[in-house]
Structure formats: structure tokens, C-alpha cells
Design an enzyme around this catalytic site. Structure first.
Site, short mmCIF file in Angstrom:
data_model
loop_
_atom_site.label_atom_id
_atom_site.label_comp_id
_atom_site.label_asym_id
_atom_site.label_seq_id
_atom_site.Cartn_x
_atom_site.Cartn_y
_atom_site.Cartn_z
N ASP A 227 0.84 -1.20 0.00
CA ASP A 227 0.00 0.00 0.00
C ASP A 227 0.87 1.25 0.00
O ASP A 227 2.12 1.17 -0.04
CB ASP A 227 -0.93 -0.04 1.21
CG ASP A 227 -2.34 0.44 0.88
OD1 ASP A 227 -2.48 1.32 0.01
OD2 ASP A 227 -3.30 -0.09 1.48
N ASP B 277 -10.10 2.78 -3.74
CA ASP B 277 -10.71 1.58 -3.21
C ASP B 277 -12.16 1.47 -3.70
O ASP B 277 -12.88 2.47 -3.75
CB ASP B 277 -10.73 1.61 -1.67
CG ASP B 277 -9.38 1.33 -1.06
OD1 ASP B 277 -8.40 1.18 -1.81
OD2 ASP B 277 -9.30 1.25 0.18
#
Length: 421
Positions: A157, A213
Site C-alpha cells: 500500500d 478503493d
């Protein structure tokens, strides 16, 4: 409800990818599997027994046999805070939930014995998005731990890290090199949430996130728009590297739907046109028959696994307009790609409010190489498997429902049609 003729399109510029690549032999086709994030998140259910039960469902549902082999732990598999490393800087998997390092290796071995693959999550910054330890400054040590635990996939990430392009690429390159140095083949997935990762992605990883997301339907549409951006369209996916518009979403562990079942199906259809990673992040333990049928459609999967990134043939950016707009040229999209020398795949999407008729006419079809010489056309609905034959250069859909209604078809030329007959 009105007919929308599809005439507008975009130009895709093909640019050479960098010769400096991850070179790990992974990702020759878009990865398929499961990711825990939109299922278990950071709840107490994020544990070894839940992951094993999910993997067992993948086998019993026939998903593994269809190619869904990765079982990836997302956030919260490590101990919290500073407990995520010991005094020597070694990663510490959560003892209660996963049995520490011994338990993580046990889980990996169990998955491998079932002909599946195992993935974990980290962050290029000092912390993960959930506040666990990140890999910044520990790339070599972490990569060695992953190899020792028989990890096959690492998602990294981009929280608690600089968003400067050069710094981000340098950070990710450190982990790329560390993974290469272990000698183990590990799929490396960058998760930077921006389309500007696409031009550099193939030189650093096997996949790169190019949008937000997929928490909601609008987020799905934002990723659709990102796939049409100049950065992504000019740097298409191919064997070894895949542009990643985020996870497939459906029902959460608590039974709530992240998006409607129709929207889950529309997402899957588009992801197949994109040749995007197919990582299910919904509850396999509570999945409906409808959604299982979506993810288990062998023809759709084969379109994805061809490994050719599709293009937007018509329509504009849909995320901003879909919430309030009636169906019009700004809330519809047509995407398509060539599947073989005599076959193509198309998705006609209605993202607007209100039902709509959509049409991809001769001009629209020509953008993916369908011409009069290909007539007649054999058009097969991927979901119903119903086939029609037409002598017209036209693919049309009537009364597509609002907010996710779509037509997903394959189109074969006359030579393919004659072979079928």
C-alpha cells in the site's frame, strides 16, 4: 427512455514499456483469487480459521478449478503497533489470530497443498493504512521473511509515505529488488491508487492500482474512468504486468451488500474486458447463488485471461454524472476488445438514472476492428449464453436497468459462425 447511438470514441497510443522489469516470471495472466479486505477487514473474524474456511469454499464452489488460486491476507494480519516487529526488526504475524510466524507458514503450506497460492499485505511507508508496521527501511528483512514463509503475492500500500512520484517509484523499487534477491517467485502488487503509476508500473511490479478503493458503486465507476485515462490507456496491461482497478466487491461478512448484485456483475464484466486482476473481496461464506454464478462464468473468465486490455469505445467519464444524471452520453459507456482473430467482446453499460437503450453501431464496432467483411456476426450473451445472428454491423441492448444495467457479449465473425454451424 431513449436510444443512444454510440459514435464517440478515444485514441489509444501504444508506448513501449520499460526494459527494466521485475522479471520474476509471475503474472503472465491476470491474477485470480481472493482478498480479505472487504470481507473480514480488521475484525476479529480476520483469522486463520476464517481464511481456511474461505479457501475451502473456493475449492468446493469450483472457483479454484476456474483459476482463482490466490488467497491474500490484506490489512491486520500483523500484531498491532510496535509489536509488529521484534527487537531484531523481524515481522511478527498476529499470535492469537494467525499463530505467529509458525502459523503463517502453516497457512501457506496448507494452501499450497490445496493447489492454491498465498499472499500478504504491507505498505511502502512507515505504517500500513491500519497503523501496523510498514516496510520502509525494512525491505530486505521483510522480503526474506516472506520468502521463508512461502509467500507468493505481496501487496504494498501507499499510506504514511510521500506521494511524490519519484519517491514513490524509488520506494517500491526497493521492495522489488529485495523480493528479487530472495530467489523466490513472488507476485508484487503496487497499491498507490493513482493512474500515474501505470507508465512506470511494469518496471516495478506485476500490477499497479490505478484508482480508489472500490467501497461503493461510484468508486467502481471512478476506476472505470481511470482505465480510460491517458496514463492507463497509453500503457496497457500485458503478460507480467496488469493495471489494477481494485478488488471485486459484493456481500460483506455481516450480510450487507457493498453494491447491488447487478452492480457486482457489471463490475465483473468490465474487469474481464480490462483484463484486470480478478480478486474477489466479498464473503465466500455468505455468497448468493447469483453472485457465485457471476464469478464462476467460465466464458467471462476466458475473456479476462486473454490478457488484452480493452478500450472505451464510447461515452465519457461516468463517475461524476451517474449519481444524478438521467441516462445520456455522459452516463453510458461502451467498452470492447479483440479476443482472437475472429472474435471480440463488448460491454454496453448504463450507469445513469433511468432505463436506457444502447447501441454500438458500425463506427463504434470499427474501433476494435469489426468491419463489413466480418458479417454475418454471431452475438452471444455471456450471462444467458443465448446467441443471435445478424447481418448488420450493430450490437444493441433494450431497456438496460439504471445504475449497472449492462449487456456483455462476444461477437464472432462469419468464419467463426460457419465453424459453429
Amino acid at each position: 427512455m431513449r436510444l443512444l447511438r454510440i459514435l464517440s470514441g478515444c485514441i489509444v497510443i501504444m508506448l513501449p514499456q520499460s526494459a527494466v522489469t521485475l522479471d520474476n516470471g509471475m503474472g503472465l495472466k491476470p491474477p485470480m483469487g481472493y482478498n480479505s479486505w472487504f470481507d473480514f477487514g480488521c475484525t476479529d473474524a480476520m483469522n486463520e480459521s476464517s481464511i481456511v474456511a474461505t479457501a475451502d469454499k473456493m475449492v468446493s464452489f469450483g472457483l479454484r478449478a476456474l483459476g482463482y488460486r490466490f488467497v491474500n491476507l490484506d490489512g491486520c494480519w500483523l500484531e498491532e503497533g510496535s509489536k509488529g516487529r521484534d527487537g531484531a526488526g523481524t515481522l511478527q504475524p498476529h499470535a492469537r489470530k494467525f499463530g505467529g510466524a509458525v502459523g503463517i507458514r502453516r497457512l501457506a503450506d496448507r494452501l499450497h497443498a490445496a493447489d492454491m497460492l498465498f499472499g500478504v499485505y504491507t505498505d511502502r511507508g512507515t505504517q500500513t493504512c491500519q497503523g501496523r508496521v510498514g516496510s520502509k527501511g525494512f525491505e530486505a528483512a521483510d522480503a526474506k521473511a516472506y520468502a521463508a514463509w512461502h509467500v507468493d503475492y505481496v501487496k504494498s500500500d501507499s499510506c504514511h509515505a510521500s506521494q511524490d512520484h519519484a519517491v514513490a517509484f524509488a520506494d517500491y523499487s526497493l521492495m522489488r529488488d529485495a523480493l528479487n534477491a530472495t530467489g523466490r517467485r513472488i507476485f508484487f502488487a503496487l497499491c498507490g491508487w493513482r493512474s500515474w503509476y501505470a507508465p512506470a508500473g511494469a518496471a516495478i511490479g506485476n500490477a499497479a492500482r490505478i484508482g480508489p478503493d472500490t467501497i461503493s458503486w461510484r468508486d467502481i465507476l471512478s476506476n472505470v474512468d481511470a482505465m480510460a485515462s491517458d496514463d492507463v490507456a497509453s500503457n496497457p496491461s500485458g503478460p507480467g504486468y496488469w493495471n489494477d482497478p481494485c478488488l471485486l466487491v459484493s456481500k460483506r461478512l455481516n450480510g450487507a451488500l457493498a453494491v447491488s448484485e447487478l452492480q457486482s456483475r457489471a463490475q465483473f464484466a468490465l474487469w474481464c474486458i480490462f483484463s484486470a486482476p480478478l480478486l474477489i473481496s466479498g464473503s465466500l461464506l455468505h455468497m448468493s447463488d447469483y453472485t457465485l454464478a457471476t464469478y464462476a462464468n467460465a466464458r467471462a473468465i476466458s475473456i479476462n485471461q486473454v490478457g488484452v486490455q480493452g478500450m472505451r469505445l464510447a461515452g465519457g467519464n461516468v463517475a461524476a454524472s451517474s449519481a444524478q444524471a438521467a441516462s445520456n452520453s455522459t452516463s453510458i459507456n461502451v467498452w470492447g476488445k479483440r479476443v482472437s482473430s475472429t472474435e471480440w467482446a463488448l460491454v454496453l453499460l448504463n450507469a445513469g438514472s433511468g432505463a436506457a437503450d444502447l447501441e454500438c453501431d458500425a463506427t463504434c464496432l470499427s474501433k476494435i476492428g469489426i468491419h463489413p467483411s466480418d458479417l454475418p456476426l454471431l452475438i452471444t450473451d455471456v450471462w444467458s449464453n443465448k446467441t443471435t445472428v445478424t447481418k448488420q454491423l450493430n450490437v444493441a441492448a433494450t431497456a438496460l436497468p439504471e445504475h449497472g444495467g449492462h449487456l456483455f457479449v462476444t461477437v464472432k465473425s462469419s468464419s467463426a459462425a460457419l465453424q459453429v454451424v
